[in-house]
Design a protein around this motif. Sequence first.
Motif, PDB file in Angstrom:
ATOM      1  N   PHE A  13       0.898  -1.146   0.075  1.00  0.00           N
ATOM      2  CA  PHE A  13      -0.096  -0.152  -0.169  1.00  0.00           C
ATOM      3  C   PHE A  13       0.937   1.222   0.088  1.00  0.00           C
ATOM      4  CE2 PHE A  13      -1.834  -3.350   2.531  1.00  0.00           C
ATOM      5  CZ  PHE A  13      -3.095  -3.813   1.715  1.00  0.00           C
ATOM      6  N   PRO A  14       1.635   1.696  -1.177  1.00  0.00           N
ATOM      7  CA  PRO A  14       2.459   2.496  -1.390  1.00  0.00           C
ATOM      8  C   PRO A  14       2.116   3.983  -0.669  1.00  0.00           C
ATOM      9  CG  PRO A  14       1.726   2.088  -3.508  1.00  0.00           C
ATOM     10  CD  PRO A  14       1.225   1.044  -2.520  1.00  0.00           C
ATOM     11  N   LEU A  15       0.966   4.160  -1.009  1.00  0.00           N
ATOM     12  CA  LEU A  15       0.522   5.885  -0.862  1.00  0.00           C
ATOM     13  C   LEU A  15       0.194   5.826   0.884  1.00  0.00           C
ATOM     14  CD1 LEU A  15      -0.078   8.804  -1.335  1.00  0.00           C
ATOM     15  CD2 LEU A  15      -2.305   7.922  -1.687  1.00  0.00           C
ATOM     16  N   LEU A  16      -0.196   4.752   1.470  1.00  0.00           N
ATOM     17  CA  LEU A  16      -0.408   4.688   2.921  1.00  0.00           C
ATOM     18  C   LEU A  16       0.899   4.696   3.497  1.00  0.00           C
ATOM     19  CD1 LEU A  16      -2.294   4.339   5.333  1.00  0.00           C
ATOM     20  CD2 LEU A  16      -2.550   1.847   4.754  1.00  0.00           C
ATOM     21  N   SER A  17       1.671   3.860   3.005  1.00  0.00           N
ATOM     22  CA  SER A  17       3.161   3.621   3.710  1.00  0.00           C
ATOM     23  C   SER A  17       3.982   5.212   3.734  1.00  0.00           C
ATOM     24  CB  SER A  17       3.892   2.709   2.766  1.00  0.00           C
ATOM     25  OG  SER A  17       5.394   2.640   3.187  1.00  0.00           O
ATOM     26  N   TYR A  18       3.648   5.778   2.709  1.00  0.00           N
ATOM     27  CA  TYR A  18       4.330   7.174   2.691  1.00  0.00           C
ATOM     28  C   TYR A  18       3.662   8.063   3.444  1.00  0.00           C
ATOM     29  CZ  TYR A  18       6.347  11.486   0.508  1.00  0.00           C
ATOM     30  OH  TYR A  18       7.118  12.550   0.392  1.00  0.00           O
ATOM     31  N   VAL A  19       2.382   8.105   3.542  1.00  0.00           N
ATOM     32  CA  VAL A  19       1.709   9.015   4.604  1.00  0.00           C
ATOM     33  C   VAL A  19       2.140   8.644   5.801  1.00  0.00           C
ATOM     34  CG1 VAL A  19      -0.591   9.988   5.212  1.00  0.00           C
ATOM     35  CG2 VAL A  19       0.070   9.551   2.795  1.00  0.00           C
ATOM     36  N   LEU A  20       1.924   7.587   6.328  1.00  0.00           N
ATOM     37  CA  LEU A  20       2.053   6.931   7.458  1.00  0.00           C
ATOM     38  C   LEU A  20       3.518   7.339   8.141  1.00  0.00           C
ATOM     39  CD1 LEU A  20       0.581   3.474   7.915  1.00  0.00           C
ATOM     40  CD2 LEU A  20      -0.168   5.572   9.092  1.00  0.00           C
ATOM     41  N   HIS A  21       4.663   7.222   7.263  1.00  0.00           N
ATOM     42  CA  HIS A  21       5.800   7.684   7.432  1.00  0.00           C
ATOM     43  C   HIS A  21       5.825   9.382   7.901  1.00  0.00           C
ATOM     44  CE1 HIS A  21      10.217   8.208   7.671  1.00  0.00           C
ATOM     45  NE2 HIS A  21      10.246   9.125   6.733  1.00  0.00           N
ATOM     46  N   GLN A  22       5.207  10.058   7.127  1.00  0.00           N
ATOM     47  CA  GLN A  22       5.155  11.544   7.288  1.00  0.00           C
ATOM     48  C   GLN A  22       4.294  11.751   8.584  1.00  0.00           C
ATOM     49  OE1 GLN A  22       6.823  13.861   4.977  1.00  0.00           O
ATOM     50  NE2 GLN A  22       7.358  11.850   4.108  1.00  0.00           N
ATOM     51  N   LEU A  23       3.440  11.204   8.845  1.00  0.00           N
ATOM     52  CA  LEU A  23       2.682  11.101  10.040  1.00  0.00           C
ATOM     53  C   LEU A  23       3.431  10.861  11.485  1.00  0.00           C
ATOM     54  CD1 LEU A  23      -0.188  11.918  11.366  1.00  0.00           C
ATOM     55  CD2 LEU A  23      -0.619   9.524  11.148  1.00  0.00           C
ATOM     56  N   ASP A  24       4.152   9.640  11.341  1.00  0.00           N
ATOM     57  CA  ASP A  24       4.968   9.382  12.295  1.00  0.00           C
ATOM     58  C   ASP A  24       6.099   8.596  11.920  1.00  0.00           C
ATOM     59  OD1 ASP A  24       6.143   8.333  15.003  1.00  0.00           O
ATOM     60  OD2 ASP A  24       3.932   7.652  15.586  1.00  0.00           O
TER      61      ASP A  24
ATOM     62  N   LEU B 178      -8.290   2.490   2.899  1.00  0.00           N
ATOM     63  CA  LEU B 178      -7.703   3.498   3.389  1.00  0.00           C
ATOM     64  C   LEU B 178      -6.698   3.921   2.227  1.00  0.00           C
ATOM     65  CD1 LEU B 178      -7.212   5.856   5.063  1.00  0.00           C
ATOM     66  CD2 LEU B 178      -5.463   4.366   6.454  1.00  0.00           C
ATOM     67  N   GLU B 179      -6.091   2.847   1.494  1.00  0.00           N
ATOM     68  CA  GLU B 179      -5.174   3.376   0.330  1.00  0.00           C
ATOM     69  C   GLU B 179      -6.107   4.054  -0.748  1.00  0.00           C
ATOM     70  OE1 GLU B 179      -1.484   3.023  -2.221  1.00  0.00           O
ATOM     71  OE2 GLU B 179      -1.849   2.981   0.121  1.00  0.00           O
ATOM     72  N   GLU B 180      -7.453   3.590  -1.152  1.00  0.00           N
ATOM     73  CA  GLU B 180      -8.139   4.161  -2.030  1.00  0.00           C
ATOM     74  C   GLU B 180      -8.939   5.391  -1.727  1.00  0.00           C
ATOM     75  OE1 GLU B 180     -11.085   0.996  -2.681  1.00  0.00           O
ATOM     76  OE2 GLU B 180     -10.008  -0.296  -3.673  1.00  0.00           O
ATOM     77  N   GLU B 181      -8.882   5.552  -0.348  1.00  0.00           N
ATOM     78  CA  GLU B 181      -9.645   6.768   0.283  1.00  0.00           C
ATOM     79  C   GLU B 181      -8.468   7.910   0.228  1.00  0.00           C
ATOM     80  OE1 GLU B 181     -12.050   9.779   2.263  1.00  0.00           O
ATOM     81  OE2 GLU B 181     -12.531   7.689   1.050  1.00  0.00           O
ATOM     82  N   LEU B 182      -7.152   7.523   0.656  1.00  0.00           N
ATOM     83  CA  LEU B 182      -6.068   8.583   0.404  1.00  0.00           C
ATOM     84  C   LEU B 182      -5.951   9.171  -0.965  1.00  0.00           C
ATOM     85  CD1 LEU B 182      -3.412   7.029   2.831  1.00  0.00           C
ATOM     86  CD2 LEU B 182      -4.892   9.047   3.155  1.00  0.00           C
ATOM     87  N   SER B 183      -6.167   8.216  -1.969  1.00  0.00           N
ATOM     88  CA  SER B 183      -6.013   8.412  -3.359  1.00  0.00           C
ATOM     89  C   SER B 183      -7.031   9.444  -3.526  1.00  0.00           C
ATOM     90  CB  SER B 183      -6.204   7.343  -4.313  1.00  0.00           C
ATOM     91  OG  SER B 183      -6.250   7.762  -5.597  1.00  0.00           O
ATOM     92  N   ARG B 184      -8.333   9.153  -3.337  1.00  0.00           N
ATOM     93  CA  ARG B 184      -9.497  10.049  -3.516  1.00  0.00           C
ATOM     94  C   ARG B 184      -9.230  11.520  -2.786  1.00  0.00           C
ATOM     95  NH1 ARG B 184     -14.077  12.198  -1.240  1.00  0.00           N
ATOM     96  NH2 ARG B 184     -13.712  10.989   0.465  1.00  0.00           N
ATOM     97  N   VAL B 185      -8.704  11.521  -1.524  1.00  0.00           N
ATOM     98  CA  VAL B 185      -8.527  12.786  -0.834  1.00  0.00           C
ATOM     99  C   VAL B 185      -7.363  13.553  -1.569  1.00  0.00           C
ATOM    100  CG1 VAL B 185      -7.478  13.652   1.462  1.00  0.00           C
ATOM    101  CG2 VAL B 185      -9.194  11.906   1.384  1.00  0.00           C
ATOM    102  N   TYR B 186      -6.505  12.971  -2.110  1.00  0.00           N
ATOM    103  CA  TYR B 186      -5.285  13.648  -2.622  1.00  0.00           C
ATOM    104  C   TYR B 186      -5.640  14.281  -3.956  1.00  0.00           C
ATOM    105  CZ  TYR B 186      -1.154  14.120  -5.719  1.00  0.00           C
ATOM    106  OH  TYR B 186      -0.337  14.838  -6.606  1.00  0.00           O
ATOM    107  N   ALA B 187      -6.602  13.559  -4.692  1.00  0.00           N
ATOM    108  CA  ALA B 187      -7.253  14.237  -5.929  1.00  0.00           C
ATOM    109  C   ALA B 187      -8.113  15.568  -5.534  1.00  0.00           C
ATOM    110  CB  ALA B 187      -8.185  13.062  -6.685  1.00  0.00           C
TER     111      ALA B 187
END
Length: 475
Positions: free
Chosen positions: A8-19, A126-135
């Motif tokens: 889940f690449p986008l989730l992985s990236y965002v989680l690292h930015q978060l914590d 959540l990966e799909e939701e993050l993609s939607r939020v990004y757009a």
Amino acid sequence: MDYDLERFPLLSYVLHQLDSDHYAPPSMAVQQTLAPSFPFLSDPQIMSSLTQSIPTTTITQALSVLTSLGSRPDPSAVSSARSKIAQILEKDSLSPEEAAKESEMYAGVVRLEEVHDNYEKPLKDLEEELSRVYAMSVESLLRSREEVNEKVVAVLKAAESGEVLEKIDLSGQELKLLPQDFWKIVGLVSLNLSCNNLTFIPDAISKLKKLEELDVSSNSLESLPDSIGLLLNLRILNVTANNLTTLPESIAHCRLLVELDASYNNLTSLPVNIGYGLQNLERLSIHLNKLRYFPPSISEMRSLKYLDVHMNEIHGIPNSIGRLTKLEFLNLSSNFNNLMSVPDAITDLTNLRELDLSNNQIQAIPDSFYRLRKLEKLNLDQNPLEIPSQEVAKQGAEAVREFMRKRWVEIMAMEEQRMGVEAERHGDGTGWVLWGTSMVTNLVSGVTQTIGFGGGSGGDGGDKKPKESYFYHQI
């Protein structure tokens, strides 16, 4: 060992930015795949929207369970376990209790797979939701910065007012992306996005059900979405001059496609089933790529009239190319040291008008070449030609055809003479029987090799007998 989030690449990236203390950054390979699809990830406003979308409690619980479960069972092991369970349950000699006991070990593997699926589902969602939020965030950002192109704004306003838009030309506007609302203009028939800075086409393009013409040439696309296969009315697709390394297999679903231009890319292969789907395709331009072979299904493109494959790395031409009997233009030039021969079956292309075989390593063309009676333009330059000679080749299609016709007659006469001598030697007509048998053998062999990829090593038809293509044609 912690659960590997790179599925889940986008989730992985965002989680690292978060914590960053608890979540490792995704690998460089994953980050490189994210960059083209999410070019604004580094923007603080965008990242803020994404991190706020993370349900930390749910994610923490799911990751904790997945870590304790360990690695997923191997897919082949799961498949085998399911098969074993089915076999055990089919045994009439076992009672339900005995069957349950015997299949218990296999059931454990299946249950472990199902538990993984259950706890990975919220991650996938959540990966799909993050993609939607990004757009949505990017669209808001661009509007706030007034970076949305004026022509795009005008198009969106026209669509919002109820105007029916069938044709939109946004070429040469330096666009990096399009607002999400753009893909809601479902009446579009023609869309030109050429000569921009687009790095990806969103899956939302599948909403343009009426689209017949799509031009995304001269951008920076590294891939096309699988959803392009849902554009069932697409007739013309131009993706030339991008950075594509593959075309999606789903493109075979665009069955009404008549023109496809994928030249000036980095394609190393074509979709395996492309020919089975694109049977209405008339023009295929795939020059200036890195193609080494044709997929077998290309012989199913029975409507093809124009095929340009020059400047690739083609190693061999399948015998089945002879099935493309509507072909009028064929350019196989400049495959340099890779293309060393052409199969006899190429002379089954009796509607061919232009043929370019220049800049290759071809030493001889098929003896049955004279059959290409409609051929008007022929280029054999820059080949180590022996048959015909360089002098004859430079005189053009008619001279080459006549030379090969005479050569064919000589071959047949010599064969007949040889068989006649054989007949006189036996004195009982056996030689003539052998002659007739030879004819039948060649005829059957010709049919067999023309049907599939037979012929020479590497599928180039190199060891096919000179007469085979001719006898196949006579059937």
